[in-house]
Design a protein around this motif. Sequence first.
Motif, PDB file in Angstrom:
ATOM      1  N   THR A  59       0.847  -1.193   0.000  1.00  0.00           N
ATOM      2  CA  THR A  59       0.000   0.000   0.000  1.00  0.00           C
ATOM      3  C   THR A  59       0.885   1.245   0.000  1.00  0.00           C
ATOM      4  O   THR A  59       2.112   1.150   0.140  1.00  0.00           O
ATOM      5  N   GLU A  61       1.161   3.263   2.374  1.00  0.00           N
ATOM      6  CA  GLU A  61       1.799   3.379   3.687  1.00  0.00           C
ATOM      7  C   GLU A  61       3.028   2.476   3.763  1.00  0.00           C
ATOM      8  O   GLU A  61       4.086   2.857   4.268  1.00  0.00           O
ATOM      9  N   ASP A 131       3.645  -9.786   7.869  1.00  0.00           N
ATOM     10  CA  ASP A 131       2.301  -9.425   8.313  1.00  0.00           C
ATOM     11  C   ASP A 131       1.463 -10.693   8.130  1.00  0.00           C
ATOM     12  O   ASP A 131       0.855 -10.888   7.089  1.00  0.00           O
ATOM     13  N   LEU A 347      -8.814  -4.135   2.942  1.00  0.00           N
ATOM     14  CA  LEU A 347      -7.750  -4.008   1.944  1.00  0.00           C
ATOM     15  C   LEU A 347      -8.208  -4.462   0.571  1.00  0.00           C
ATOM     16  O   LEU A 347      -7.733  -3.971  -0.447  1.00  0.00           O
ATOM     17  N   GLU A 351      -8.661   0.847   0.940  1.00  0.00           N
ATOM     18  CA  GLU A 351      -7.200   1.026   0.850  1.00  0.00           C
ATOM     19  C   GLU A 351      -6.468   0.630   2.125  1.00  0.00           C
ATOM     20  O   GLU A 351      -5.326   1.026   2.324  1.00  0.00           O
ATOM     21  N   GLY A 352      -7.151  -0.136   3.000  1.00  0.00           N
ATOM     22  CA  GLY A 352      -6.511  -0.498   4.262  1.00  0.00           C
ATOM     23  C   GLY A 352      -6.595   0.663   5.242  1.00  0.00           C
ATOM     24  O   GLY A 352      -7.284   1.666   5.012  1.00  0.00           O
ATOM     25  N   MET A 358      -1.142   4.013  10.349  1.00  0.00           N
ATOM     26  CA  MET A 358      -0.007   3.219   9.877  1.00  0.00           C
ATOM     27  C   MET A 358       1.307   3.928  10.202  1.00  0.00           C
ATOM     28  O   MET A 358       2.351   3.304  10.309  1.00  0.00           O
ATOM     29  N   PHE A 362       4.109   1.587  11.525  1.00  0.00           N
ATOM     30  CA  PHE A 362       5.344   1.439  10.763  1.00  0.00           C
ATOM     31  C   PHE A 362       6.522   2.154  11.418  1.00  0.00           C
ATOM     32  O   PHE A 362       7.674   1.809  11.164  1.00  0.00           O
TER      33      PHE A 362
HETATM   34  N1  ADE Z   1      -2.774  -3.245   7.158  1.00  0.00           N
HETATM   35  C1  ADE Z   1      -3.947  -2.623   7.295  1.00  0.00           C
HETATM   36  N2  ADE Z   1      -3.953  -1.475   6.611  1.00  0.00           N
HETATM   37  C2  ADE Z   1      -2.742  -1.352   6.012  1.00  0.00           C
HETATM   38  C3  ADE Z   1      -2.161  -0.388   5.182  1.00  0.00           C
HETATM   39  N3  ADE Z   1      -2.808   0.719   4.828  1.00  0.00           N
HETATM   40  N4  ADE Z   1      -0.906  -0.610   4.752  1.00  0.00           N
HETATM   41  C4  ADE Z   1      -0.246  -1.717   5.125  1.00  0.00           C
HETATM   42  N5  ADE Z   1      -0.743  -2.661   5.918  1.00  0.00           N
HETATM   43  C5  ADE Z   1      -1.995  -2.484   6.362  1.00  0.00           C
END
Ligand code: ADE
Length: 424
Positions: A59, A61, A131, A347, A351-352, A358, A362
Motif C-alpha cells: 500500500t 503506507e 504481516d 484491503l 485502501e486499508g 499506519m 510502521f
Molecule cells: N494493514 C492494514 N492497513 C494497512 C495499510 N494501509 N498498509 C499496510 N498494511 C496495512
Amino acid sequence: MSSATEVQSDIRDISLAPEGIRRIQWAAREMPVLQLIRERFAREQPLKGIRMAACLHVTTETANLAIALQAGGADVRICASNPLSTQDDVAAALVGEYGIPVFAICGEDGETYYKHIQQAIEHGPQLTMDDGADVVATIHKERRELLKDIVGGTEETTTGVIRLRAMAKDGALGYPILAINQSLTKHLFDNRYGTGQSTVDGIIRATNVLLAGKVFVVGGYGWCGRGVATRARGLGAQVVVTEVDPVKALEAVMDGFRVMPMAEAAPIGDIFVTLTGDCHVIDRAHLEAMKSGAIIANSGHFDNEINLKALDSLSEGKKRVRDSVDEYLMGDGRKLYLLGEGRLVNLAAAEGHPAAVMDMSFANQAMGAEWIVQNHAKLEKQVYELPHEVDEEIARLKLHAMGIRIDYLTDEQQRYLTSWEEGT
Ligand code: ADE
C-alpha cells in the motif's frame, strides 16, 4: 518479470508508477513520525547493507516504510501479504521511482503468491518483516538453508504473533521475532481505529449500502472488533457482537452492544463482519440461517473465518454483481453477498488503514528493525516485544506532530508515586 525495468520485480504494470508516486506522497503527509525516523535513518544508516525481505500489504503506507528502511541503508525486497491487497500503482512506483524490488500483483493466484514470497527471499535475507508470518513459515518449511544468515524478524499482526508464539513454544522458531503488534502504539490505534474505519470503508465502497438502521453483526470483540462495532454504531447501525471470551463479551455488553451467539445473530443480521483470528466463525449452520440479502465480510487476517467451502456447497452458483461483491444463489432461493472473496475487506475493497495510524505501526516496524540489528546477539529464538520506552517515544513524536502538548510529573508527584510512606 512482467515489466521492462532495471530492478528485478514482478508487478502488474510499470506505467502505473506516476499515480503510485502521487498517492505515496499523499500518504506521507499523514506519516510525520515515520518521516522523522526516515530522516534519522538517512543520517545514521542503522540498517546499512542489511538484506531484508518484507511481506506486507503493498500500500502507499508500506511504500513509505520501505523508503524509510532504504534510507537507513537496507537492501529491502517486498512481496504481498495477501493476494488481493496489492495496490498495483504503488508496486510500480516502488520499482520504477525508488528502485525497490517488488513481487506482488493484485489478484494473483495462490501459486503466484507463494512464488513471490520465494522471490522476495532469494537474496538471502538477514531480517524478515511479516504481516501474518508467511515469510517465516516459508523459510522454516521450505528454505531452511536461509536460516543461518537471519538475525531476526518482525511481525505486524495479531494472527502472525499467535502463529509465531506457537512456533516458539514448540521450539520450532529458528530466529528471534519482535512482535510489533504488541506495542501499545500499534494495536491500540491500528487495530482499533484503523480497522474500525477501514473495515466500514471497505463495506461501504463495495456495496454503497446505508448502515443506519441495519443490524450489523461483529464477530469478535478484540481491538479490531471494538473498532468496527464503535464505528458502525456511529453510522447508526444496530450493532450485535458475538464472542467466545466471557470478559470481552461482558465488556461489549457494558459498552452498550447486544451480545448473543452467532446462531442467534445469523437470522437477524443484515451485515456480518468477522474479526477473530479463528476459523469458521461463520459456519454452515449460520449460512443456512441467514436471511436473503445478507452481506458477509471478513476483516481478520486469513480468509478462513467464513466457511467458504460450505457457502459454495450450499449455493447453486455465484456471480460478480459489483466490484468486490459476489452474489451466491442458495439452493433454497436466498441470495447471500460475499465481499472481497472473504479476504480482508478493508484491503480488498478499500485502501486499508489510513496513513495516520499506519504512521505509528510502521514507526514501530522501522524502530523494531533497528532494535533487532542492535540487540540480536543477546536474543534467544523467542518472541519479543519492543521496550516500553520506544512506545512512549513514538507516542510523544505523534503528539508533537499533532501539535498537542501534555503535562509532565512535578518532582513532588514523582516522589509521591515512588514512595510508600504517604497515605490517608
Ligand atoms: N494493514 C492494514 N492497513 C494497512 C495499510 N494501509 N498498509 C499496510 N498494511 C496495512
